[in-house]
Design a protein around this motif. Structure first.
Motif, PDB file in Angstrom:
ATOM      1  N   UNK A 287     -15.726  11.896  -5.649  1.00 41.96           N
ATOM      2  CA  UNK A 287     -13.685  11.912  -5.636  1.00 41.96           C
ATOM      3  C   UNK A 287     -12.912  12.209  -4.973  1.00 41.96           C
ATOM      4  N   UNK A 288     -13.453  13.196  -4.172  1.00 36.54           N
ATOM      5  CA  UNK A 288     -12.760  13.110  -2.843  1.00 36.54           C
ATOM      6  C   UNK A 288     -12.874  11.848  -1.389  1.00 36.54           C
ATOM      7  N   UNK A 289     -13.912  11.447  -0.942  1.00 39.05           N
ATOM      8  CA  UNK A 289     -14.187  10.392   0.043  1.00 39.05           C
ATOM      9  C   UNK A 289     -12.871   9.528  -1.174  1.00 39.05           C
ATOM     10  N   UNK A 290     -12.607   8.642  -2.291  1.00 36.14           N
ATOM     11  CA  UNK A 290     -12.177   7.912  -2.403  1.00 36.14           C
ATOM     12  C   UNK A 290     -10.644   8.191  -3.459  1.00 36.14           C
ATOM     13  N   UNK A 291     -10.720   9.523  -3.334  1.00 36.10           N
ATOM     14  CA  UNK A 291      -8.873  10.659  -3.338  1.00 36.10           C
ATOM     15  C   UNK A 291      -8.140  10.557  -3.092  1.00 36.10           C
ATOM     16  N   UNK A 292      -9.080  11.430  -2.016  1.00 42.53           N
ATOM     17  CA  UNK A 292      -7.860  12.710  -0.630  1.00 42.53           C
ATOM     18  C   UNK A 292      -8.882  12.057   0.588  1.00 42.53           C
ATOM     19  N   UNK A 293      -9.527  11.034   1.276  1.00 35.57           N
ATOM     20  CA  UNK A 293      -9.736  11.161   2.384  1.00 35.57           C
ATOM     21  C   UNK A 293      -9.002   9.811   3.138  1.00 35.57           C
ATOM     22  N   UNK A 294      -8.259   9.804   3.719  1.00 32.25           N
ATOM     23  CA  UNK A 294      -7.206   9.032   5.139  1.00 32.25           C
ATOM     24  C   UNK A 294      -8.220   7.334   5.476  1.00 32.25           C
ATOM     25  N   UNK A 295      -9.340   7.684   5.461  1.00 33.72           N
ATOM     26  CA  UNK A 295      -9.830   6.209   5.851  1.00 33.72           C
ATOM     27  C   UNK A 295     -10.141   5.705   4.813  1.00 33.72           C
ATOM     28  N   UNK A 296     -10.444   6.142   3.896  1.00 30.56           N
ATOM     29  CA  UNK A 296     -10.163   5.027   2.082  1.00 30.56           C
ATOM     30  C   UNK A 296      -8.989   4.988   2.053  1.00 30.56           C
ATOM     31  N   UNK A 297      -8.072   5.910   1.302  1.00 32.05           N
ATOM     32  CA  UNK A 297      -6.619   5.742   0.952  1.00 32.05           C
ATOM     33  C   UNK A 297      -5.862   4.669   1.678  1.00 32.05           C
ATOM     34  N   UNK A 298      -6.542   4.348   3.465  1.00 30.48           N
ATOM     35  CA  UNK A 298      -5.937   4.102   4.132  1.00 30.48           C
ATOM     36  C   UNK A 298      -5.935   2.013   3.460  1.00 30.48           C
ATOM     37  N   UNK A 299      -6.949   2.350   2.836  1.00 33.15           N
ATOM     38  CA  UNK A 299      -7.596   0.478   2.883  1.00 33.15           C
ATOM     39  C   UNK A 299      -6.600   0.387   1.076  1.00 33.15           C
ATOM     40  N   UNK A 300      -6.103   1.643   0.322  1.00 32.88           N
ATOM     41  CA  UNK A 300      -5.506   1.213  -0.575  1.00 32.88           C
ATOM     42  C   UNK A 300      -4.301   1.170  -0.170  1.00 32.88           C
ATOM     43  N   UNK A 301      -3.562   1.675   0.680  1.00 34.70           N
ATOM     44  CA  UNK A 301      -2.055   1.690   0.641  1.00 34.70           C
ATOM     45  C   UNK A 301      -1.649  -0.178   1.779  1.00 34.70           C
ATOM     46  N   UNK A 302      -3.151  -0.418   2.388  1.00 33.48           N
ATOM     47  CA  UNK A 302      -2.764  -2.435   2.760  1.00 33.48           C
ATOM     48  C   UNK A 302      -2.633  -2.955   1.340  1.00 33.48           C
ATOM     49  N   UNK A 303      -3.091  -3.078   0.400  1.00 38.75           N
ATOM     50  CA  UNK A 303      -2.701  -4.254  -0.553  1.00 38.75           C
ATOM     51  C   UNK A 303      -0.985  -4.565  -0.773  1.00 38.75           C
ATOM     52  N   UNK A 304      -1.016  -5.723  -0.861  1.00 35.27           N
ATOM     53  CA  UNK A 304       0.264  -6.759  -1.577  1.00 35.27           C
ATOM     54  C   UNK A 304       0.801  -5.778  -2.775  1.00 35.27           C
ATOM     55  N   UNK A 305      -0.236  -5.239  -3.499  1.00 35.38           N
ATOM     56  CA  UNK A 305       1.135  -4.720  -4.266  1.00 35.38           C
ATOM     57  C   UNK A 305       0.097  -3.779  -5.202  1.00 35.38           C
ATOM     58  N   UNK A 306      -0.078  -3.005  -6.430  1.00 34.26           N
ATOM     59  CA  UNK A 306      -0.830  -2.093  -6.898  1.00 34.26           C
ATOM     60  C   UNK A 306      -1.490  -2.703  -8.035  1.00 34.26           C
ATOM     61  N   UNK A 307      -1.200  -3.568  -8.359  1.00 31.66           N
ATOM     62  CA  UNK A 307      -2.313  -4.351  -8.767  1.00 31.66           C
ATOM     63  C   UNK A 307      -3.773  -4.946  -8.385  1.00 31.66           C
ATOM     64  N   UNK A 308      -3.362  -5.091  -6.852  1.00 34.15           N
ATOM     65  CA  UNK A 308      -4.460  -5.289  -5.741  1.00 34.15           C
ATOM     66  C   UNK A 308      -4.917  -4.177  -5.424  1.00 34.15           C
TER      67      UNK A 308
END
Length: 548
Positions: A287-308
């Motif tokens: 939960x920490x890795x996928x919720x607050x770790x910048x290394x993983x979160x930065x990938x969420x931010x690259x998605x073209x929209x919220x659904x992706x």
């Protein structure tokens, strides 16, 4: 796929000291199958293996660097222009959380112990709905570059800065450890100097990360994940062939040796590995890795929209599970192989080196090169992700706030590139000296495990409660850290329980201490607390401009 690596749970791997002479003598005694091959062509590695390795290495650098040509600003470089589709993002997340240490570590653990780490596989599926509900909407709608920007909005700038500094320090130590452990393994298998292996891993990866940015990192992660999984599959196929495709025989050998034990239901918290400690520990760690770790979160931010972005989280959970299962299965296969061919092991064999030994003694030319490429791929994907994320945190959380607040887009783009190179070189140099700095990095590893639950607790206090303020949250986190350190240093508490303990204490004490300080204005928290306005409706955050 985090076992011995990842946020909050990695360990220093001791040097791999393969005695080649003893190894060759053991193989000769079993029929002399590989000595002539290892002495043929380049002395250690055959020409075909080197060709496979060279194609992989040059291809990775070329692919990663290719995407730099169309970058115009920091949003392009750090977040791939926020245009990525969900599948490559999902694969990139899996590749990022898989390193050579986890690759070799699972094989070593099963050879020495059993399958009792395997139940952690279910935790990623369990935490995925929580990640989607608690974090993804907030981060994506805020349009932030780093997770720590949220902490400034919710609490204050000091909390953001401390969290970002902590991330940079721990990730830098993590990168150095990955480079060191992998270079030692590569040096022992190929015969190339450990220094040259470190430089090739660290500088080669830093080069394409600097040139290609996040888009290059993600697409290279996809290719590297394919190479890694190909190596795992070839190991599995080779072991099955050696047993005449009789998987039942492999299982029987492993079961007779107690390697298939998967559950210990003991409630004793001083036993390191039980079902309860593994599942509870990895629930918090993941939960920490996928919720607050910048290394993983930065990938969420690259998605073209919220659904992706949301689909990438879901897909990763279902990609990671089968990949992890396959890794455990081939590790059982390697154990069975060496039970069948025990005479191929030298007298001084150490289970920690079981995967390198298998590559040396079992695999044919070309396939062994592919497996080594898979080991490199597992670490290079982690290095590139870490370097890019550290560069992002450095630029957004510090440089743009304190050094150059207003500048054209091309300036920040250039700084981002040079920061990527700087942090990559720094991690590589640190990796060269990890053997001499073992105590320092052991401390950083333990600190990492101490902070995992506490950092998650800080974020959850901000997201879930209106009453939490920066004074109470900071004080609660500090007291919780001292308690966790005490538990980890002076008691026999399972190390898997450090993260759940830190999380629970931080949320409880942070909330209670917050009651002693003035409450924050509810209006200022609109959109920053779950159920209090639309998730993430406030502002765009303090970040570099996307256009000139």
């Amino acid at each position: 796929m985090m076992f011995l690596t990842g946020m909050g749970s990695f360990k220093i791997v001791p040097p791999l000291t393969i005695d080649r002479e003893a190894l060759f003598e053991a193989v000769d005694a079993a029929g002399g199958r590989w000595t002539s091959f290892w002495e043929h062509e380049l002395g250690h590695f055959g020409a075909l293996d080197w060709t496979v390795l060279a194609i992989y290495f040059i291809g990775s650098i070329a692919l990663g660097s290719y995407f730099g040509r169309r970058q115009q600003d920091t949003e392009d470089f750090l977040l791939a222009g926020r245009k990525m589709s969900w599948l490559p993002v999902a694969i990139s997340i899996m590749a990022t959380n898989t390193s050579a240490v986890s690759y070799m570590g699972v094989a070593a653990y099963i050879y020495k112990q059993n399958l009792m780490l395997y139940p952690n596989v279910i935790t990623l599926v369990l935490i995925t709905p929580l990640v989607l509900y608690l974090f993804v909407n907030f981060y994506y709608n805020l349009k932030v570059y780093t997770a720590y920007e949220y902490l400034e909005k919710r609490f204050n700038p000091l909390v953001r800065s401390i969290a970002s500094v902590l991330f940079i320090f721990l990730r830098l130590c993590w990168l150095a450890t990955m480079i060191y452990a992998t270079s030692i393994a590569l040096a022992e298998i190929t015969g190339v100097s450990q220094v040259y292996c470190s430089l090739a891993l660290g500088l080669g990866t830093s080069l394409y990360t600097m040139l290609g940015g996040m888009e290059g990192v993600i697409w290279t992660d996809v290719a590297q994940a394919a190479v890694f999984m190909a190596g795992v599959l070839f190991i599995g196929v080779y072991v099955l062939m050696d047993f005449g495709w009789d998987a039942g025989q492999i299982y029987s050998i492993a079961a007779e040796a107690g390697k298939t034990q998967m559950a210990d239901w003991t409630l004793d918290p001083t036993i390191d590995i039980t079902v309860w400690s593994v599942v509870s520990g990895y629930l918090v760690i993941n939960l920490a890795s996928y919720g607050v770790d910048q290394v993983v979160l930065q990938r969420y931010f690259t998605a073209k929209d919220l659904r992706s972005s949301r689909r990438s989280v879901i897909a990763n959970a279902f990609i990671d599970g089968p990949a992890t299962t396959l890794l455990f299965l081939i590790s059982l296969g390697i154990f069975a192989y060496f039970q069948k061919h025990a005479d191929r092991l030298p007298a001084n064999f150490s289970p920690d080196r079981v995967l390198p030994y298998f590559v040396i003694t079992a695999l044919p030319p070309g396939i062994s090169g592919l497996v080594i490429a898979g080991i490199m791929a597992a670490t290079m994907s982690s290095i590139s992700s870490g370097v890019n994320s550290i560069a992002t945190a450095s630029l957004v959380d510090f440089y743009q706030r304190f050094i150059r607040r207003e500048a054209p887009a091309h300036h920040y783009l250039g700084v981002s590139r040079w920061m990527s190179l700087f942090w990559g070189v720094t991690a590589t140099v640190m990796g060269l000296f990890v053997g001499r700095l073992g105590t320092v990095l052991e401390i950083s590893a333990k600190t990492n495990s101490f902070f995992t639950g506490i950092l998650l607790g800080i974020f959850l206090l901000g997201i879930l409660t209106l009453r939490a303020n920066w004074q109470g949250t900071s004080l609660g986190a500090l007291v919780s850290l001292l308690i966790v350190i005490y538990a980890g240093t002076f008691t026999r508490t399972s190390f898997f329980l450090y993260a759940p303990l830190g999380l629970g204490l931080t949320m409880l004490l942070g909330y209670l201490f917050s009651l002693g300080f003035p409450a924050m204005s509810p209006e200022s928290l609109r959109g920053l607390v779950k159920g209090h306005g639309a998730d993430g409706i406030q502002g765009d955050g303090a970040r570099p401009p996307a256009t000139a």
